[in-house]
Design an enzyme around this catalytic site. Structure first.
Site, short mmCIF file in Angstrom:
data_model
loop_
_atom_site.label_atom_id
_atom_site.label_comp_id
_atom_site.label_asym_id
_atom_site.label_seq_id
_atom_site.Cartn_x
_atom_site.Cartn_y
_atom_site.Cartn_z
N SER A 263 16.12 39.26 -38.19
CA SER A 263 16.74 39.97 -39.31
C SER A 263 15.98 39.67 -40.60
O SER A 263 16.07 40.43 -41.55
CB SER A 263 18.20 39.57 -39.46
OG SER A 263 18.27 38.21 -39.80
N CYS A 318 25.52 46.50 -38.50
CA CYS A 318 25.07 45.33 -39.25
C CYS A 318 26.04 44.96 -40.37
O CYS A 318 26.46 45.82 -41.15
CB CYS A 318 23.71 45.66 -39.84
SG CYS A 318 23.08 44.34 -40.84
N ARG A 417 17.76 35.36 -33.65
CA ARG A 417 17.35 36.46 -34.51
C ARG A 417 17.71 36.19 -35.97
O ARG A 417 17.12 36.74 -36.88
CB ARG A 417 18.07 37.72 -34.01
CG ARG A 417 17.63 38.96 -34.65
CD ARG A 417 18.22 40.18 -33.97
NE ARG A 417 17.53 41.33 -34.50
CZ ARG A 417 17.89 41.96 -35.61
NH1 ARG A 417 18.94 41.55 -36.29
NH2 ARG A 417 17.18 42.96 -36.05
N GLU A 484 27.78 69.06 -51.82
CA GLU A 484 27.34 70.43 -51.62
C GLU A 484 26.58 70.58 -50.30
O GLU A 484 26.45 71.69 -49.77
CB GLU A 484 26.42 70.78 -52.79
CG GLU A 484 26.11 72.22 -53.03
CD GLU A 484 25.13 72.33 -54.19
OE1 GLU A 484 25.51 72.89 -55.21
OE2 GLU A 484 23.99 71.85 -54.07
#
Ligand code: IMP
Length: 497
Positions: A263, A318, A417, A484
């Site tokens: 990460s 996440c 990680r 929009e």
């Protein structure tokens, strides 16, 4: 004093593309989606290119061998998740490398002393009715016979009956010899009215099955991503802890490219890992990341990374930004890293591809990421929805969903990680466990996505990704104009039903 960035950090949905002149040169059919994955010198060819600019995320719930095969057949690349044992990760890599279009490695295998009960259990578990009977019960053992549903009648045959007593024995089988082409295999299938043709070597060992039903599928993959030996290309995720054991096993298993999965890639452990790979495995490619700024990019570039992955906190599962307050809007991160990459190229003559990882929600986000300078995008949520992903399909209410969980969730427990260095101190989650709507086959969905990507690029007047990166015009939009963008001021018909 701390450095304060005064510019707002932005994400993809805050931007739109402004059309450039479209001509015959860049109609959707002529748009080339090939893109570099690894660094190359100015004027030289990139050694590894994708045919479509898409990678699947290094996650337990996304990138296993079945997804990797489907994606490589469609021109992209998977990085098999590293948060599993070295043996099982290598096994997945090997399955992808052994895959040959139309040649299926048997996943339902028994021995002659198994019973009909075992056959039925296996059929139930694997969903296939063709079972190989081999000497040792493996997919590569000596082939002794096969069983299909024509070989038994559940109502008449005892469940205890041995496989050897009702299989079609090898002496009665028509087989193909290892090395024959798919079209030769298909000729044998047609001439002999077979449903399946076992392919064996000179020692009668089973290698593949070729099925009649797959015949049409073989011809539909013009983008297939192959290595020089005509095998599918495959990547694998690694971490900064067990690389000295994991990398040699992956290389031995035939992996084409590695990527450090973290990460936060701006760390000395990434440098150590890249150096280890470069010093020990000549020619092996390795990407690093994730980073979100120039400093992080340059650090990994200097360390020798072949590509750099960009993105912190934008992934759909996440919660890093909530938990640690770390991250950056994905669009801003890509724009800044792409600028650093281009400056690095100017200075050194070395082009280092970058990958936009996480937070790709709409198909047009892919084009935005590319236009902002990414060379390819990595997606998790997108792929978790498909049949080929490794997770369970479940019914919720009136619709089907598939499970999708983050690598930093308690479920995946991929703490390497997130927890840098040696400390093993992590005690909190950075990801969630969730569902995503089930969407069917990868190829069907990716075909639609790619046709949208090509159509958008065509509107931008671009016939290739490098051209898009040079000539795209991108505008920020206000929150009012975002409203929009969807259907508005009308009563949608589906609400009437
Ligand atoms: P998605 O395509 O938006 O679903 O994002 C996928 C990306 O999220 C992956 O490629 C990883 O970079 C990142 N990721 C995976 N698991 C986690 C987690 O548990 N926490 C934070 N980020 C994660």
């Amino acid at each position: 004093m701390a450095y304060i960035y005064n510019d707002v950090s932005r994400t993809f949905s805050e931007y739109l593309l402004i059309p450039n002149l479209t001509t015959e040169r860049c109609i959707p059919d002529k748009v080339d989606l090939s893109t570099p994955v690894v660094k190359f010198k100015k004027g030289e060819e990139c050694e590894l290119k994708l045919n479509v600019p898409i990678a699947s995320a290094i996650m337990q719930s996304v990138s296993n061998d079945t997804l990797a095969i489907a994606l490589a057949r469609s021109g992209g690349i998977s990085f098999i998740y590293g948060s599993q044992s070295i043996e099982s990760q290598v096994e997945m890599v090997k399955k992808v490398k052994k895959y040959k279009s139309g040649f299926v490695i048997s996943d339902s295998n028994l021995r002659v002393d198994n019973s009909l009960k075992d056959v039925l259990e296996l059929k139930n578990r694997m969903g296939h009715s063709t079972v190989a009977v081999t000497e040792d019960g493996t997919s590569t053992g000596k082939l002794l016979g096969i069983i299909t549903s024509r070989d038994y009648r559940v109502s008449r045959t005892s469940l205890e009956k041995k496989v050897g007593d009702f299989m079609t024995p090898f002496s009665k089988l028509i087989v193909g010899n290892l090395g024959i082409s798919l079209s030769e295999a298909n000729d044998i299938i047609w001439e002999n009215k077979l449903n399946c043709l076992p392919i064996v070597d000179k020692d009668q060992k089973l290698h593949y099955f070729v099925f009649r039903k797959d015949y049409d599928e073989h011809k539909q993959n013009p983008y297939e991503l192959l290595d020089k030996n005509k095998r599918l290309v495959i990547g694998a995720g690694i971490n900064t802890r067990d690389y000295a054991e994991r990398v040699p096993a992956l290389v031995e298993g035939g992996v084409d490219i590695l990527c450090i999965d973290s990460s936060d890639g701006f760390s000395v452990w990434q440098k150590n890992t890249i150096e280890y790979v470069k010093n020990n495995f000549e020619g092996m490619k390795i990407g690093g990341g994730n980073v979100v700024d120039k400093e992080g990019f340059l650090y990994l570039a200097e360390a020798g990374a072949d590509f750099v992955k960009v993105g912190i906190g934008g992934g759909s599962i996440c919660i890093t930004r909530e938990q640690k307050g770390i991250g950056r809007g994905q669009a801003t991160a890509i724009i800044e890293v792409a600028k650093a990459r281009d400056e690095y190229f100017e200075k050194t003559g070395i082009y280092i591809p970058i990958c936009s990882d996480g937070g790709t929600v709409h198909d047009y986000h892919i084009v935005l990421a590319l236009a902002m300078g990414a060379d390819f995008v990595m997606m998790g949520r997108y792929f978790a929805r498909f049949d080929e992903s490794p997770t369970k399909k479940v019914k919720r209410g009136n619709s089907y969903v598939k499970e999708y969980w983050g690598e930093g969730s308690n479920r995946a427990r991929n703490w390497q990680r997130y927890d840098l260095g040696e400390s093993n101190s992590l005690k909190f989650e950075e990801g969630v466990d969730s569902y995503v709507p089930y969407a069917g086959k990868l190829k069907d969905n990716l075909d639609v996505t790619l046709s949208k990507v090509k159509s958008t690029m065509s509107s931008c007047g671009s016939a290739s990704i490098p051209e898009l990166q040079k000539t795209a015009r991108i505008t920020l939009v206000s929150s009012v104009s975002i409203m929009e963008g969807g259907a508005h001021d009308v009563i949608l018909k589906e609400n009437d039903y």
